[in-house]
Design a protein around this motif. Structure first.
Motif, PDB file in Angstrom:
ATOM      1  N   UNK A  79       0.849  -1.198   0.000  1.00  0.00           N
ATOM      2  CA  UNK A  79       0.000   0.000   0.000  1.00  0.00           C
ATOM      3  C   UNK A  79       0.883   1.246   0.000  1.00  0.00           C
ATOM      4  N   UNK A  80       0.731   2.144  -0.977  1.00  0.00           N
ATOM      5  CA  UNK A  80       1.589   3.337  -1.021  1.00  0.00           C
ATOM      6  C   UNK A  80       1.425   4.256   0.178  1.00  0.00           C
ATOM      7  N   UNK A  81       0.331   4.117   0.924  1.00  0.00           N
ATOM      8  CA  UNK A  81       0.114   4.936   2.113  1.00  0.00           C
ATOM      9  C   UNK A  81       0.666   4.294   3.387  1.00  0.00           C
ATOM     10  N   UNK A  82       1.224   3.089   3.273  1.00  0.00           N
ATOM     11  CA  UNK A  82       1.781   2.405   4.441  1.00  0.00           C
ATOM     12  C   UNK A  82       3.023   3.158   4.935  1.00  0.00           C
ATOM     13  N   UNK A  83       3.049   3.603   6.205  1.00  0.00           N
ATOM     14  CA  UNK A  83       4.190   4.372   6.697  1.00  0.00           C
ATOM     15  C   UNK A  83       5.439   3.537   6.964  1.00  0.00           C
ATOM     16  N   UNK A  84       5.284   2.220   7.108  1.00  0.00           N
ATOM     17  CA  UNK A  84       6.427   1.353   7.416  1.00  0.00           C
ATOM     18  C   UNK A  84       6.418   0.128   6.501  1.00  0.00           C
ATOM     19  N   UNK A  85       6.616   0.326   5.198  1.00  0.00           N
ATOM     20  CA  UNK A  85       6.538  -0.813   4.267  1.00  0.00           C
ATOM     21  C   UNK A  85       7.591  -1.884   4.535  1.00  0.00           C
ATOM     22  N   UNK A  86       8.804  -1.494   4.911  1.00  0.00           N
ATOM     23  CA  UNK A  86       9.835  -2.492   5.175  1.00  0.00           C
ATOM     24  C   UNK A  86       9.494  -3.293   6.422  1.00  0.00           C
ATOM     25  N   UNK A  87       8.932  -2.616   7.427  1.00  0.00           N
ATOM     26  CA  UNK A  87       8.489  -3.327   8.621  1.00  0.00           C
ATOM     27  C   UNK A  87       7.368  -4.298   8.325  1.00  0.00           C
ATOM     28  N   UNK A  88       6.453  -3.894   7.445  1.00  0.00           N
ATOM     29  CA  UNK A  88       5.368  -4.788   7.059  1.00  0.00           C
ATOM     30  C   UNK A  88       5.887  -5.978   6.259  1.00  0.00           C
ATOM     31  N   UNK A  89       6.885  -5.741   5.391  1.00  0.00           N
ATOM     32  CA  UNK A  89       7.481  -6.845   4.649  1.00  0.00           C
ATOM     33  C   UNK A  89       8.163  -7.813   5.610  1.00  0.00           C
ATOM     34  N   UNK A  90       8.870  -7.281   6.604  1.00  0.00           N
ATOM     35  CA  UNK A  90       9.503  -8.133   7.615  1.00  0.00           C
ATOM     36  C   UNK A  90       8.451  -8.971   8.331  1.00  0.00           C
ATOM     37  N   UNK A  91       7.361  -8.332   8.742  1.00  0.00           N
ATOM     38  CA  UNK A  91       6.282  -9.039   9.424  1.00  0.00           C
ATOM     39  C   UNK A  91       5.711 -10.148   8.552  1.00  0.00           C
ATOM     40  N   UNK A  92       5.534  -9.851   7.264  1.00  0.00           N
ATOM     41  CA  UNK A  92       5.015 -10.847   6.324  1.00  0.00           C
ATOM     42  C   UNK A  92       5.938 -12.054   6.236  1.00  0.00           C
ATOM     43  N   UNK A 192      13.106 -14.755  12.682  1.00  0.00           N
ATOM     44  CA  UNK A 192      13.405 -13.327  12.730  1.00  0.00           C
ATOM     45  C   UNK A 192      14.862 -13.058  12.344  1.00  0.00           C
ATOM     46  N   UNK A 193      15.782 -13.884  12.843  1.00  0.00           N
ATOM     47  CA  UNK A 193      17.193 -13.708  12.503  1.00  0.00           C
ATOM     48  C   UNK A 193      17.420 -13.892  11.004  1.00  0.00           C
ATOM     49  N   UNK A 194      16.794 -14.896  10.427  1.00  0.00           N
ATOM     50  CA  UNK A 194      16.959 -15.165   9.004  1.00  0.00           C
ATOM     51  C   UNK A 194      16.402 -14.010   8.165  1.00  0.00           C
ATOM     52  N   UNK A 195      15.232 -13.518   8.529  1.00  0.00           N
ATOM     53  CA  UNK A 195      14.617 -12.428   7.776  1.00  0.00           C
ATOM     54  C   UNK A 195      15.442 -11.155   7.909  1.00  0.00           C
ATOM     55  N   UNK A 196      15.864 -10.835   9.124  1.00  0.00           N
ATOM     56  CA  UNK A 196      16.636  -9.605   9.323  1.00  0.00           C
ATOM     57  C   UNK A 196      17.955  -9.659   8.549  1.00  0.00           C
ATOM     58  N   UNK A 197      18.586 -10.821   8.528  1.00  0.00           N
ATOM     59  CA  UNK A 197      19.828 -10.950   7.772  1.00  0.00           C
ATOM     60  C   UNK A 197      19.616 -10.732   6.288  1.00  0.00           C
ATOM     61  N   UNK A 198      18.512 -11.282   5.761  1.00  0.00           N
ATOM     62  CA  UNK A 198      18.250 -11.109   4.332  1.00  0.00           C
ATOM     63  C   UNK A 198      17.909  -9.665   4.003  1.00  0.00           C
ATOM     64  N   UNK A 199      17.066  -9.042   4.820  1.00  0.00           N
ATOM     65  CA  UNK A 199      16.697  -7.650   4.549  1.00  0.00           C
ATOM     66  C   UNK A 199      17.909  -6.726   4.653  1.00  0.00           C
TER      67      UNK A 199
END
Length: 223
Positions: A79-92, A192-199
């Motif tokens: 969503x272009x109005x999402x204020x934290x797109x990277x955080x949402x991608x991490x959550x996904x 979480x460690x795997x995702x954070x490392x990739x991002x």
């Protein structure tokens, strides 16, 4: 014979879907017939046709049952109005990894999709639909990465197309490896460690930071 209530019809539908997950996983998709699923579920073939047009429809509805909640998270990040797109991608990404361990439905469906869905001619309609899912997912992830650039969360020179392809290759490869050898690593604990490392690689890897034409992928906008 009395008509089933909506609750009873839903119960039968879910029973068929649950059984399909198990039979597809055991026999493979191409080697499973609707008769096999009906027998395993203890229902008639007609009962299956009361809820699904054919095996392809049954397979796709089985996938949709786990895909819909994931789709909602993916739409939020794009969503272009999402204020934290990277955080949402991490959550996904974390949610997909952890739920594959904790949710037996998601685990079985992904196991079927990745390891039991044979690439042969009779599987064409199923393969074609999931090819489109993949293409849509890559495009949605690219929009998410572009949103993150606008928010100053990723470098403006990030090659968002290549990075979005890498996101999907990475998570599918990780899930496939875990489904094939679940004792190799603790996917739920390490998610979480795997995702954070990739991002982090999207922010730092020169392999992804390839825009050298002097034009940002998208224009940054304040917070």
């Amino acid at each position: 014979m009395a008509r089933k209530t909506k609750a009873e019809a839903l119960e039968t539908r879910n029973l068929i879907l649950d059984t399909a997950e198990q039979v597809f996983r055991k026999q493979g998709v191409s080697h499973t017939s609707l008769n096999d699923i009906a027998a395993a579920a203890g229902v008639t073939r007609g009962a299956i046709y009361g809820h699904f047009r054919n095996k392809v429809d049954l397979f796709n509805q089985m996938h949709e049952r786990i895909h819909t909640p994931i789709q909602a998270l993916a739409d939020e990040s794009a969503n272009p109005d999402e204020p934290d797109p990277l955080g949402q991608l991490r959550n996904l990404l974390v949610t997909v990894l952890q739920h594959t361990v904790s949710d037996p439905h998601q685990q079985r469906v992904l196991d079927v999709l990745f390891l039991r869905c044979e690439q042969i001619e009779c599987m064409g309609p199923i393969i074609e639909l999931h090819n489109q899912y993949y293409r849509d997912g890559v495009a949605r992830t690219q929009r998410t990465l572009e949103n993150a650039i606008r928010r100053g969360q990723l470098p403006s020179q990030l090659d968002t197309r290549t990075a979005s392809l890498a996101v999907h290759a990475w998570i599918r490869g990780l899930l496939t490896n875990w489904l094939f050898a679940p004792d190799l690593f603790d996917l739920e604990a390490q998610a979480e460690q795997l995702v954070d490392g990739f991002l982090d690689s999207l922010k730092l890897s020169t392999a992804f930071l390839k825009r050298d034409d002097g034009v940002p992928a998208v224009q940054n906008q304040p917070g």
